[in-house]
Motif scaffolding. Structure first.
Motif, PDB file in Angstrom:
ATOM      1  N   UNK A  74       0.835  -1.204   0.000  1.00 38.98           N
ATOM      2  CA  UNK A  74       0.000   0.000   0.000  1.00 38.98           C
ATOM      3  C   UNK A  74       0.869   1.253   0.000  1.00 38.98           C
ATOM      4  N   UNK A  75       1.967   1.208   0.734  1.00 41.73           N
ATOM      5  CA  UNK A  75       2.876   2.357   0.778  1.00 41.73           C
ATOM      6  C   UNK A  75       3.450   2.642  -0.607  1.00 41.73           C
ATOM      7  N   UNK A  76       3.781   1.593  -1.359  1.00 43.35           N
ATOM      8  CA  UNK A  76       4.315   1.775  -2.718  1.00 43.35           C
ATOM      9  C   UNK A  76       3.259   2.402  -3.633  1.00 43.35           C
TER      10      UNK A  76
ATOM     11  N   UNK B  49       5.504  13.743   1.588  1.00 44.54           N
ATOM     12  CA  UNK B  49       6.680  12.879   1.751  1.00 44.54           C
ATOM     13  C   UNK B  49       6.533  12.002   2.986  1.00 44.54           C
ATOM     14  N   UNK B  50       5.847  12.511   4.007  1.00 42.76           N
ATOM     15  CA  UNK B  50       5.597  11.707   5.204  1.00 42.76           C
ATOM     16  C   UNK B  50       4.377  10.801   5.012  1.00 42.76           C
ATOM     17  N   UNK B  51       3.397  11.270   4.232  1.00 39.19           N
ATOM     18  CA  UNK B  51       2.180  10.488   4.010  1.00 39.19           C
ATOM     19  C   UNK B  51       2.510   9.142   3.374  1.00 39.19           C
ATOM     20  N   UNK B  52       3.463   9.140   2.450  1.00 36.55           N
ATOM     21  CA  UNK B  52       3.843   7.884   1.788  1.00 36.55           C
ATOM     22  C   UNK B  52       4.446   6.896   2.771  1.00 36.55           C
ATOM     23  N   UNK B  53       5.022   7.417   3.857  1.00 32.00           N
ATOM     24  CA  UNK B  53       5.672   6.553   4.843  1.00 32.00           C
ATOM     25  C   UNK B  53       4.719   6.084   5.934  1.00 32.00           C
ATOM     26  N   UNK B  54       3.464   6.544   5.919  1.00 35.17           N
ATOM     27  CA  UNK B  54       2.528   6.223   7.000  1.00 35.17           C
ATOM     28  C   UNK B  54       2.309   4.728   7.173  1.00 35.17           C
TER      29      UNK B  54
ATOM     30  N   UNK C  65      10.645   3.121   4.856  1.00 36.93           N
ATOM     31  CA  UNK C  65      10.313   4.536   5.035  1.00 36.93           C
ATOM     32  C   UNK C  65      11.231   5.478   4.241  1.00 36.93           C
ATOM     33  N   UNK C  66      12.574   5.340   4.317  1.00 40.28           N
ATOM     34  CA  UNK C  66      13.410   6.263   3.521  1.00 40.28           C
ATOM     35  C   UNK C  66      13.136   6.168   2.030  1.00 40.28           C
ATOM     36  N   UNK C  67      12.875   4.955   1.539  1.00 39.27           N
ATOM     37  CA  UNK C  67      12.600   4.784   0.119  1.00 39.27           C
ATOM     38  C   UNK C  67      11.243   5.384  -0.245  1.00 39.27           C
ATOM     39  N   UNK C  68      10.244   5.225   0.636  1.00 34.66           N
ATOM     40  CA  UNK C  68       8.924   5.802   0.365  1.00 34.66           C
ATOM     41  C   UNK C  68       9.022   7.317   0.236  1.00 34.66           C
ATOM     42  N   UNK C  69       9.782   7.944   1.143  1.00 34.62           N
ATOM     43  CA  UNK C  69       9.964   9.393   1.095  1.00 34.62           C
ATOM     44  C   UNK C  69      10.655   9.805  -0.201  1.00 34.62           C
TER      45      UNK C  69
END
Length: 405
Positions: free
Chosen positions: A14-16, A130-135, A142-146
């Protein structure tokens, strides 16, 4: 049952998906800041007759609006969700774009500043993407999602300046009217992608749990380094980027040259995001942040070598690369300083500090350039680079001692 309710959802799949949607939204809505940076100071210098040093005030208003919006953005997204907050903000951004077009049409400096203040408020919401993607991301992702979200800035770096080049004279003799109308269209395209986000609201138990006292969070060395480096990173970038278009035009280069300089700068800001997350995972936050500030020093050195177009562009590219490593690294480091129930509060406080300092840098850039010149703007970079390198090295030593223990 209470523990189950309070547990955050971890789903890298889901994060991706969310990171991809946010990157696409960023590709278009993210074109708005380059438009504002490339045009408003130039338009303001035309509108202002008595005091040209105020030409960067619309950009300062934009950054101030972002600072003002950070805390409300966190509260709204915590209560109503990331998607609702972003949709509402982008709709408001369309109205601000229409106001900017009207300001350019009637030649109103005050309305131009009000429009950029409102657009900055919108950016306070989009900055939290940028933080929403890491939720829903695992700690490892997390670093990659950001960084994935920030890759959208690559296309935004082309879309924004090319919009300026293609539309600046659309309603001659009224400079940039068509540009600001197109800016509203970019907001609408970003809204389309945001509408498909799936980011769950925090569990009820988590929403009502305030977490640790703020004083306890602030005492963490990681928090101090993350916020301090994030503040200074963005402020340095804004100081030079805001001054560069004015300096280029003052040296006899064209508005299109200035817009293209911003284009290459913004591309450089976001292009490394494909690998920044992996670099952080491999070498650590401190090494990546430090590399970013060293690039800032090189940027300033290049800027001091001359006033040719290629020098301005080279300096702006190095500035963008430095921002990516230092700011993405600081943002990723910040995610290690809070618990799930504290994330919106801490993220909003971080952005409030960051854009508060950036507003000061933006306003100062016009004065510095007008009174002391382009050389002084570049020289201002070095003391702050040294300060941040000291902070980063101290954190790295602390982490090494903790590993040995």
């Amino acid at each position: 049952m209470a523990n189950t309710l309070a547990a955050p959802l971890i789903d890298d799949g889901l994060a991706k998906r969310n990171a991809l949607l946010l990157a696409l939204a960023q590709s278009f809505a993210g074109g708005v800041p380059p438009i504002i940076f490339a045009t408003t100071s130039i338009l303001a210098s035309v509108l202002l007759v008595d005091d040209k040093s105020l030409a960067t005030l619309p950009v300062t208003a934009f950054v101030l609006g972002t600072a003002i919006g950070t805390l409300p953005a966190g509260m709204i997204m915590r209560s109503f969700g990331r998607r609702a907050g972003l949709v509402g903000a982008l709709l408001f951004g369309v109205l601000c774009s229409l106001l900017a077009a009207y300001a350019a049409y009637i030649g109103s400096f005050i309305l131009l500043c009000i429009s950029t203040l409102g657009s900055g408020f919108v950016m306070a919401f989009t900055q939290q993407a940028r933080f929403a993607a890491a939720d829903t991301a695992s700690p490892a992702f997390k670093p990659k999602a950001i960084s994935w979200v920030l890759t959208g800035g690559i296309l935004a770096g082309v879309v924004g300046p090319q919009t300026v080049i293609l539309t600046q004279g659309m309603f001659e003799p009224f400079l940039f009217v068509g540009t600001y109308l197109a800016q509203g269209v970019l907001m609408l395209i970003g809204l389309f992608f945001v509408a498909f986000l799936e980011i769950p609201l925090p569990p009820k138990a988590e929403k009502h749990e305030r977490g640790r006292p703020l004083s306890e969070i602030l005492k963490q060395q990681k928090f101090f380094v993350a916020v301090g480096c994030g503040m200074i990173s963005y402020a340095i970038m804004n100081l030079i980027m805001t001054s560069a278009p004015l300096a280029m035009v003052a040296c006899g280069l064209t508005n299109s040259d200035a817009a293209l300089g911003i284009q290459w700068h913004v591309i450089a800001m976001f292009a490394p995001s494909f690998i920044t997350g992996s670099l952080i995972s491999r070498f650590g936050h401190g090494a990546v942040i430090g590399a970013g500030f060293l690039l800032y020093a090189v940027c300033a050195l290049v800027g001091l070598t001359g006033l040719e177009r290629w020098i301005f562009w080279s300096s702006l590219i190095l500035l963008g690369l430095g921002w990516n490593f230092s700011f993405v690294g600081a943002s990723a480091l910040l995610t290690q300083t809070y618990r799930p129930e504290e994330q919106n509060r801490v993220q909003s406080i971080n952005d409030f500090f960051v854009f508060g300092l950036v507003a000061t840098a933006s306003f100062s850039s016009g004065k510095l350039l007008n009174v002391f010149g382009w050389e002084t703007v570049n020289l201002m970079v070095f003391p702050f680079v040294i300060l941040c390198l000291i902070l980063v090295v101290s954190l790295m030593f602390t982490e090494k001692r903790e590993v040995k223990v």
